[in-house]
Design a protein around this motif. Structure first.
Motif, PDB file in Angstrom:
ATOM      1  N   LEU A  26       7.321   1.427  10.221  1.00  0.00           N
ATOM      2  CA  LEU A  26       7.260   0.968   9.034  1.00  0.00           C
ATOM      3  C   LEU A  26       8.417   1.677   8.178  1.00  0.00           C
ATOM      4  O   LEU A  26       9.175   1.288   7.279  1.00  0.00           O
ATOM      5  CB  LEU A  26       6.144   1.321   8.233  1.00  0.00           C
ATOM      6  CG  LEU A  26       5.018   0.200   8.537  1.00  0.00           C
ATOM      7  CD1 LEU A  26       3.632   0.787   7.882  1.00  0.00           C
ATOM      8  CD2 LEU A  26       5.355  -1.065   8.071  1.00  0.00           C
ATOM      9  N   GLN A  27       8.708   3.172   8.429  1.00  0.00           N
ATOM     10  CA  GLN A  27       9.874   3.647   7.734  1.00  0.00           C
ATOM     11  C   GLN A  27      11.066   3.177   8.112  1.00  0.00           C
ATOM     12  O   GLN A  27      11.837   2.769   7.187  1.00  0.00           O
ATOM     13  CB  GLN A  27       9.567   5.154   8.175  1.00  0.00           C
ATOM     14  CG  GLN A  27      10.780   6.119   7.335  1.00  0.00           C
ATOM     15  CD  GLN A  27      10.502   7.333   7.658  1.00  0.00           C
ATOM     16  OE1 GLN A  27       9.636   7.843   8.338  1.00  0.00           O
ATOM     17  NE2 GLN A  27      11.493   8.429   7.299  1.00  0.00           N
ATOM     18  N   ARG A  70       0.747  -5.387   1.319  1.00  0.00           N
ATOM     19  CA  ARG A  70       0.063  -4.195   0.618  1.00  0.00           C
ATOM     20  C   ARG A  70      -1.156  -3.771   1.677  1.00  0.00           C
ATOM     21  O   ARG A  70      -1.441  -2.804   1.944  1.00  0.00           O
ATOM     22  CB  ARG A  70      -0.408  -4.592  -0.837  1.00  0.00           C
ATOM     23  CG  ARG A  70      -0.961  -3.124  -1.678  1.00  0.00           C
ATOM     24  CD  ARG A  70      -1.300  -3.329  -2.993  1.00  0.00           C
ATOM     25  NE  ARG A  70      -0.079  -4.198  -3.774  1.00  0.00           N
ATOM     26  CZ  ARG A  70      -0.261  -5.299  -4.062  1.00  0.00           C
ATOM     27  NH1 ARG A  70      -1.311  -5.973  -4.041  1.00  0.00           N
ATOM     28  NH2 ARG A  70       0.879  -5.753  -4.828  1.00  0.00           N
ATOM     29  N   ILE A  73       0.073  -2.331   4.839  1.00  0.00           N
ATOM     30  CA  ILE A  73       0.487  -1.070   4.541  1.00  0.00           C
ATOM     31  C   ILE A  73      -0.602   0.014   4.243  1.00  0.00           C
ATOM     32  O   ILE A  73      -0.697   1.200   4.939  1.00  0.00           O
ATOM     33  CB  ILE A  73       1.697  -0.880   3.634  1.00  0.00           C
ATOM     34  CG1 ILE A  73       3.014  -1.585   4.199  1.00  0.00           C
ATOM     35  CG2 ILE A  73       2.161   0.612   3.405  1.00  0.00           C
ATOM     36  CD1 ILE A  73       4.062  -1.785   3.296  1.00  0.00           C
ATOM     37  N   THR A  74      -1.459  -0.449   3.518  1.00  0.00           N
ATOM     38  CA  THR A  74      -2.561   0.542   3.360  1.00  0.00           C
ATOM     39  C   THR A  74      -3.423   0.775   4.590  1.00  0.00           C
ATOM     40  O   THR A  74      -3.869   1.906   4.732  1.00  0.00           O
ATOM     41  CB  THR A  74      -3.374  -0.288   2.129  1.00  0.00           C
ATOM     42  OG1 THR A  74      -2.761  -0.470   0.835  1.00  0.00           O
ATOM     43  CG2 THR A  74      -4.534   0.735   1.920  1.00  0.00           C
ATOM     44  N   ARG A  75      -3.755  -0.171   5.480  1.00  0.00           N
ATOM     45  CA  ARG A  75      -4.209   0.068   6.481  1.00  0.00           C
ATOM     46  C   ARG A  75      -3.600   0.823   7.421  1.00  0.00           C
ATOM     47  O   ARG A  75      -4.149   1.863   8.142  1.00  0.00           O
ATOM     48  CB  ARG A  75      -4.566  -1.141   7.303  1.00  0.00           C
ATOM     49  CG  ARG A  75      -5.796  -2.169   6.669  1.00  0.00           C
ATOM     50  CD  ARG A  75      -5.935  -3.359   7.510  1.00  0.00           C
ATOM     51  NE  ARG A  75      -6.893  -3.996   6.822  1.00  0.00           N
ATOM     52  CZ  ARG A  75      -7.256  -5.229   6.969  1.00  0.00           C
ATOM     53  NH1 ARG A  75      -6.877  -5.954   8.217  1.00  0.00           N
ATOM     54  NH2 ARG A  75      -8.103  -5.832   6.601  1.00  0.00           N
ATOM     55  N   CYS A  76      -2.265   1.014   7.708  1.00  0.00           N
ATOM     56  CA  CYS A  76      -1.415   1.733   8.397  1.00  0.00           C
ATOM     57  C   CYS A  76      -1.530   2.903   7.894  1.00  0.00           C
ATOM     58  O   CYS A  76      -1.638   4.096   8.761  1.00  0.00           O
ATOM     59  CB  CYS A  76       0.107   1.416   8.436  1.00  0.00           C
ATOM     60  SG  CYS A  76       0.550  -0.198   9.387  1.00  0.00           S
ATOM     61  N   PHE A  77      -1.364   3.276   6.724  1.00  0.00           N
ATOM     62  CA  PHE A  77      -1.665   4.714   5.838  1.00  0.00           C
ATOM     63  C   PHE A  77      -2.955   5.395   6.330  1.00  0.00           C
ATOM     64  O   PHE A  77      -2.825   6.543   6.805  1.00  0.00           O
ATOM     65  CB  PHE A  77      -1.297   4.988   4.617  1.00  0.00           C
ATOM     66  CG  PHE A  77       0.274   4.786   4.143  1.00  0.00           C
ATOM     67  CD1 PHE A  77       0.984   5.791   4.634  1.00  0.00           C
ATOM     68  CD2 PHE A  77       0.973   3.833   3.534  1.00  0.00           C
ATOM     69  CE1 PHE A  77       2.326   5.814   4.378  1.00  0.00           C
ATOM     70  CE2 PHE A  77       2.260   3.761   3.173  1.00  0.00           C
ATOM     71  CZ  PHE A  77       2.912   4.736   3.749  1.00  0.00           C
ATOM     72  N   GLY A  78      -3.994   4.570   6.240  1.00  0.00           N
ATOM     73  CA  GLY A  78      -5.134   4.895   6.325  1.00  0.00           C
ATOM     74  C   GLY A  78      -5.632   5.538   7.904  1.00  0.00           C
ATOM     75  O   GLY A  78      -6.183   6.384   8.107  1.00  0.00           O
ATOM     76  N   MET A  80      -3.030   6.333   9.880  1.00  0.00           N
ATOM     77  CA  MET A  80      -2.449   7.601   9.875  1.00  0.00           C
ATOM     78  C   MET A  80      -2.831   8.703   9.352  1.00  0.00           C
ATOM     79  O   MET A  80      -2.898   9.917  10.110  1.00  0.00           O
ATOM     80  CB  MET A  80      -1.021   7.421   9.477  1.00  0.00           C
ATOM     81  CG  MET A  80      -0.010   6.293  10.395  1.00  0.00           C
ATOM     82  SD  MET A  80       0.047   6.837  12.124  1.00  0.00           S
ATOM     83  CE  MET A  80       0.881   8.168  12.130  1.00  0.00           C
ATOM     84  N   GLU A  81      -3.747   8.584   8.488  1.00  0.00           N
ATOM     85  CA  GLU A  81      -4.346   9.877   7.781  1.00  0.00           C
ATOM     86  C   GLU A  81      -5.463  10.138   8.731  1.00  0.00           C
ATOM     87  O   GLU A  81      -5.762  11.551   8.994  1.00  0.00           O
ATOM     88  CB  GLU A  81      -5.057   9.478   6.502  1.00  0.00           C
ATOM     89  CG  GLU A  81      -4.085   9.491   5.414  1.00  0.00           C
ATOM     90  CD  GLU A  81      -4.639   9.112   4.124  1.00  0.00           C
ATOM     91  OE1 GLU A  81      -5.668   8.218   4.260  1.00  0.00           O
ATOM     92  OE2 GLU A  81      -4.154   9.402   2.840  1.00  0.00           O
TER      93      GLU A  81
END
Length: 133
Positions: A26-27, A70, A73-78, A80-81
């Motif tokens: 993503l980055q 959205r 990306i939200t699922r990806c961040f979740g 990764m957290e």
């Protein structure tokens, strides 16, 4: 698919995806930077790719793309957290149990050295944990 980076002379597995999953840097895609990762097929697969130009076209061609993007990306961040939290707070045994619970098929399909790397441990440590189970 295995996503990994080379650190010195060592390959560090960032993630191993399962059938039907989306993988992306993503980055690299969003920030228009070269990818830090290599993606390797571990089994025969059908792979779809998209370049930056065509990715940006999705906004024009699919009216609901911003909402879908959205969510992705939200699922990806979740994800990764959760992954970072597990690496910082769980023991090796707990990380092993969690991965076995979440995706037991990986242990039959993926070399253990890759799974060990993804869980932040050496293959020898993973072997000891598996013997105790």
């Amino acid at each position: 698919m295995r996503v990994f980076a080379v650190h010195g002379e060592k390959e560090v597995t960032q993630w191993i995806s399962y059938r039907g999953a989306l993988i992306a840097d993503l980055q690299g895609l969003v920030c228009d930077e070269p990818s830090r990762f290599t993606m390797q097929a571990l089994t025969r697969c059908e792979l779809y790719t998209i370049d930056k130009k065509n990715y940006l076209e999705l906004h024009r061609k699919i009216p609901k793309w911003p909402q879908l993007e959205r969510v992705l990306i939200t699922r990806c961040f979740g994800f990764m957290e959760t992954r970072i939290f597990s690496l910082l707070s769980m023991s090796g045994e707990e990380r092993y149990a969690y991965l076995q619970e979440q995706n037991p098929a990986l242990f039959d399909m993926v070399p253990l050295k890759y799974l060990a790397s993804m869980m932040g441990m050496t293959p020898e440590s993973l072997s000891r944990i598996r013997k105790r189970k």
